[in-house]
Design an enzyme around this catalytic site. Structure first.
Site, PDB file in Angstrom:
ATOM      1  N   GLY A  87      39.832  34.536  35.249  1.00 32.25           N
ATOM      2  CA  GLY A  87      39.637  35.650  36.181  1.00 32.25           C
ATOM      3  C   GLY A  87      39.908  37.026  35.590  1.00 32.25           C
ATOM      4  CB  ILE A  88      41.311  40.052  37.258  1.00 31.47           C
ATOM      5  CG1 ILE A  88      40.279  40.155  38.387  1.00 31.47           C
ATOM      6  CG2 ILE A  88      41.812  41.419  36.836  1.00 31.47           C
ATOM      7  CD1 ILE A  88      40.835  40.680  39.713  1.00 31.47           C
TER       8      ILE A  88
ATOM      9  NE  ARG B 140      49.983  28.400  38.216  1.00 38.54           N
ATOM     10  CZ  ARG B 140      49.455  28.320  39.419  1.00 38.54           C
ATOM     11  NH1 ARG B 140      50.185  27.877  40.415  1.00 38.54           N
ATOM     12  NH2 ARG B 140      48.194  28.677  39.627  1.00 38.54           N
TER      13      ARG B 140
ATOM     14  CG  ASP C  56      55.383  28.842  37.084  1.00 35.22           C
ATOM     15  OD1 ASP C  56      55.514  29.954  37.636  1.00 35.22           O
ATOM     16  OD2 ASP C  56      55.221  27.782  37.719  1.00 35.22           O
ATOM     17  CB  VAL C  57      55.277  34.755  36.165  1.00 32.44           C
ATOM     18  CG1 VAL C  57      54.396  35.084  34.985  1.00 32.44           C
ATOM     19  CG2 VAL C  57      54.482  34.613  37.457  1.00 32.44           C
TER      20      VAL C  57
ATOM     21  N   GLY D  22      48.683  36.041  40.154  1.00 27.40           N
ATOM     22  CA  GLY D  22      48.756  36.115  41.610  1.00 27.40           C
ATOM     23  C   GLY D  22      48.084  34.929  42.262  1.00 27.40           C
TER      24      GLY D  22
ATOM     25  CE1 TYR E 159      47.043  38.005  46.800  1.00 29.97           C
ATOM     26  CE2 TYR E 159      46.029  39.615  48.258  1.00 29.97           C
ATOM     27  CZ  TYR E 159      46.130  39.016  47.018  1.00 29.97           C
ATOM     28  OH  TYR E 159      45.319  39.439  45.999  1.00 29.97           O
TER      29      TYR E 159
ATOM     30  CE  LYS F  77      48.415  40.546  44.713  1.00 27.54           C
ATOM     31  NZ  LYS F  77      48.536  40.445  43.237  1.00 27.54           N
TER      32      LYS F  77
HETATM   33  P1  NDP Z   1      42.359  33.798  39.760  1.00 29.91           P
HETATM   34  O1  NDP Z   1      42.804  32.821  40.768  1.00 29.91           O
HETATM   35  O2  NDP Z   1      40.996  33.716  39.161  1.00 29.91           O
HETATM   36  O3  NDP Z   1      43.407  33.887  38.568  1.00 29.91           O
HETATM   37  C1  NDP Z   1      44.780  33.972  38.817  1.00 29.91           C
HETATM   38  C2  NDP Z   1      45.513  33.849  37.514  1.00 29.91           C
HETATM   39  O4  NDP Z   1      46.930  33.841  37.791  1.00 29.91           O
HETATM   40  C3  NDP Z   1      45.178  32.568  36.786  1.00 29.91           C
HETATM   41  O5  NDP Z   1      45.072  32.837  35.406  1.00 29.91           O
HETATM   42  C4  NDP Z   1      46.386  31.695  37.086  1.00 29.91           C
HETATM   43  O6  NDP Z   1      46.501  30.829  35.995  1.00 29.91           O
HETATM   44  C5  NDP Z   1      47.496  32.724  37.121  1.00 29.91           C
HETATM   45  N1  NDP Z   1      48.710  32.284  37.802  1.00 29.91           N
HETATM   46  C6  NDP Z   1      48.862  31.872  39.086  1.00 29.91           C
HETATM   47  N2  NDP Z   1      50.136  31.549  39.317  1.00 29.91           N
HETATM   48  C7  NDP Z   1      50.815  31.744  38.160  1.00 29.91           C
HETATM   49  C8  NDP Z   1      52.156  31.583  37.763  1.00 29.91           C
HETATM   50  N3  NDP Z   1      53.103  31.136  38.613  1.00 29.91           N
HETATM   51  N4  NDP Z   1      52.508  31.896  36.487  1.00 29.91           N
HETATM   52  C9  NDP Z   1      51.591  32.333  35.611  1.00 29.91           C
HETATM   53  N5  NDP Z   1      50.294  32.520  35.921  1.00 29.91           N
HETATM   54  C10 NDP Z   1      49.911  32.223  37.192  1.00 29.91           C
HETATM   55  O7  NDP Z   1      42.566  35.217  40.470  1.00 29.91           O
HETATM   56  P2  NDP Z   1      41.953  36.646  40.138  1.00 29.91           P
HETATM   57  O8  NDP Z   1      41.638  36.766  38.699  1.00 29.91           O
HETATM   58  O9  NDP Z   1      40.940  36.936  41.153  1.00 29.91           O
HETATM   59  O10 NDP Z   1      43.242  37.551  40.485  1.00 29.91           O
HETATM   60  C11 NDP Z   1      44.046  38.178  39.510  1.00 29.91           C
HETATM   61  C12 NDP Z   1      44.966  39.146  40.226  1.00 29.91           C
HETATM   62  O11 NDP Z   1      44.173  40.115  40.918  1.00 29.91           O
HETATM   63  C13 NDP Z   1      45.840  38.480  41.274  1.00 29.91           C
HETATM   64  O12 NDP Z   1      47.129  39.069  41.268  1.00 29.91           O
HETATM   65  C14 NDP Z   1      45.122  38.794  42.552  1.00 29.91           C
HETATM   66  O13 NDP Z   1      46.011  38.785  43.652  1.00 29.91           O
HETATM   67  C15 NDP Z   1      44.575  40.154  42.262  1.00 29.91           C
HETATM   68  N6  NDP Z   1      43.446  40.533  43.081  1.00 29.91           N
HETATM   69  C16 NDP Z   1      42.265  39.813  43.069  1.00 29.91           C
HETATM   70  C17 NDP Z   1      41.224  40.195  43.874  1.00 29.91           C
HETATM   71  C18 NDP Z   1      39.929  39.463  43.902  1.00 29.91           C
HETATM   72  O14 NDP Z   1      39.091  39.810  44.763  1.00 29.91           O
HETATM   73  N7  NDP Z   1      39.661  38.518  43.032  1.00 29.91           N
HETATM   74  C19 NDP Z   1      41.339  41.348  44.780  1.00 29.91           C
HETATM   75  C20 NDP Z   1      42.599  42.042  44.706  1.00 29.91           C
HETATM   76  C21 NDP Z   1      43.600  41.624  43.896  1.00 29.91           C
HETATM   77  P3  NDP Z   1      47.066  29.345  36.070  1.00 29.91           P
HETATM   78  O15 NDP Z   1      46.372  28.673  37.218  1.00 29.91           O
HETATM   79  O16 NDP Z   1      46.757  28.815  34.718  1.00 29.91           O
HETATM   80  O17 NDP Z   1      48.517  29.552  36.285  1.00 29.91           O
END
Ligand code: NDP
Length: 236
Positions: free
Chosen positions: A15-16, A36, A50-51, A79, A142, A146
Site C-alpha cells: 500500500g501507501i 508484520r 509489529d509496531v 495503520g 480509527y 488518527k
Molecule cells: P494497507 O492495509 O494497504 O497497508 C497497511 C500497512 O500497515 C501494511 O503494510 C501492513 O503490513 C501494515 N501494518 C498493519 N499493522 C501493523 C503493525 N501492527 N505493525 C507493523 N505494520 C503494520 O493500508 P494503506 O496503505 O491504505 O494505509 C496506509 C496508512 O494510510 C494507514 O495508516 C491508513 O490508515 C492510512 N490511510 C489510508 C487511506 C486509504 O484510503 N487507503 C486513507 C487515509 C489514511 P502487515 O500486514 O505486513 O503488517
C-alpha cells in the site's frame, strides 16, 4: 539527492507505505521497511516488526542502525481499521486500532528521536486520515487514533522545532489500496461524489507530499496537517 539519510517506514510491506519507501529509496536514502509481514522490495532493508510490540520496535531499530546507519527520517504509516458502529464495537476493536495507529507511531518515534536530537536534524511524518478531522460513522476508534496523531505531532513539533527536527501529518482521503478495495461499487460512487476532484487518490499522490516534507526544502514546515484528499476535507 538525500543519499546520506536513513529512513524507516512502518507498514511498508504494501500500500501507501510500500510506495513511500520505494520513493524515498529512489531519492537516494537507505530505507528500512517495517511490517508484520516481510516486505518484498529488494532495494529496502525489509524487517518483520509489529509496531504494537515495543521490544520488536527496539530490535528492529537496532538492526537498522547496524545495517544502514542511524535513522533520521521516520514515516509512521502502519495503520489498520476495525470499523463498527459503537454499539457493536468491542474492546479488542478499540485497542487494536489505537495500539497500532497511535501507540505504534509513538513507539517508533520515541525510539528514533534521541539520535535525531544528537544529529540536530530529523524528519517525522505521520500518516493520519481525513476522518481525523471530519469524523466518520463506524470509525470512532480509527478517527480517534488518527486525531491522536495530530495532537501528538503538534506537541512534538513544539518540543523539537528548535533542534532541526520537523514533525508533520499527512491526512489522505480515499486512496486506492487494499484498505479501500473492500468498498463495493455503490459505496465508491457515494464517496466519489464527496470528493471535489471526482476521483480516489493514488499512492503517488500521497508519496509526493511525503517526499516534499522530508526534503531540505521543507525545513521551516512543522506542526502542519497536509491534506491529500482531492479537496474532500476542506473546511476542517
Ligand atoms: P494497507 O492495509 O494497504 O497497508 C497497511 C500497512 O500497515 C501494511 O503494510 C501492513 O503490513 C501494515 N501494518 C498493519 N499493522 C501493523 C503493525 N501492527 N505493525 C507493523 N505494520 C503494520 O493500508 P494503506 O496503505 O491504505 O494505509 C496506509 C496508512 O494510510 C494507514 O495508516 C491508513 O490508515 C492510512 N490511510 C489510508 C487511506 C486509504 O484510503 N487507503 C486513507 C487515509 C489514511 P502487515 O500486514 O505486513 O503488517
Amino acid at each position: 539527492m538525500m543519499d546520506n539519510r536513513v529512513a524507516v517506514v512502518t507498514g511498508a510491506s504494501k500500500g501507501i507505505g510500500a510506495a513511500i519507501a520505494e520513493q524515498l529509496s529512489a531519492t537516494g536514502m537507505r530505507v528500512a521497511s517495517f511490517g508484520r509481514t516481510m516486505g518484498e522490495n529488494s532495494q529496502l532493508l525489509n524487517i518483520v516488526c509489529d509496531v504494537t510490540d515495543a521490544a520488536q520496535v527496539h530490535a528492529a531499530f537496532t538492526q537498522v542502525e547496524s545495517e544502514l546507519g542511524t535513522p533520521t527520517v521516520i514515516i509512521a504509516n502502519a495503520g489498520i481499521t476495525r470499523d463498527r458502529l459503537l454499539p457493536h464495537m468491542n474492546d479488542a476493536d478499540w485497542h487494536q486500532v489505537i495500539d497500532t495507529n497511535l501507540t505504534g507511531a509513538y513507539q517508533v518515534i520515541r525510539r528514533a528521536v534521541r539520535a535525531m536530537l544528537q544529529q540536530r536534524w530529523g524528519r517525522i511524518v505521520s500518516i493520519s486520515s481525513v476522518v481525523a478531522l471530519s469524523g466518520s460513522a463506524g470509525q470512532a476508534n480509527y478517527a480517534a487514533s488518527k486525531a491522536g496523531l495530530i495532537g501528538m505531532t503538534r506537541s512534538l513539533a513544539k518540543e523539537l522545532a528548535g533542534k532541526g527536527i520537523t514533525c508533520n501529518v499527512v491526512t489522505p482521503g480515499f486512496i486506492e489500496t487494499a484498505m479501500t478495495a473492500v468498498l463495493d461499487d455503490a459505496m465508491r460512487t457515494k464517496y466519489r461524489k464527496m470528493i471535489p476532484a471526482g476521483r480516489f487518490g493514488t499512492v503517488a499522490d500521497v508519496t509526493a507530499a511525503v517526499r516534499f516534507l522530508v526534503s531540505e526544502d521543507a525545513s521551516y514546515l512543522t506542526g502542519a496537517v497536509i491534506p491529500v484528499d482531492g479537496g474532500m476535507g476542506m473546511g476542517h
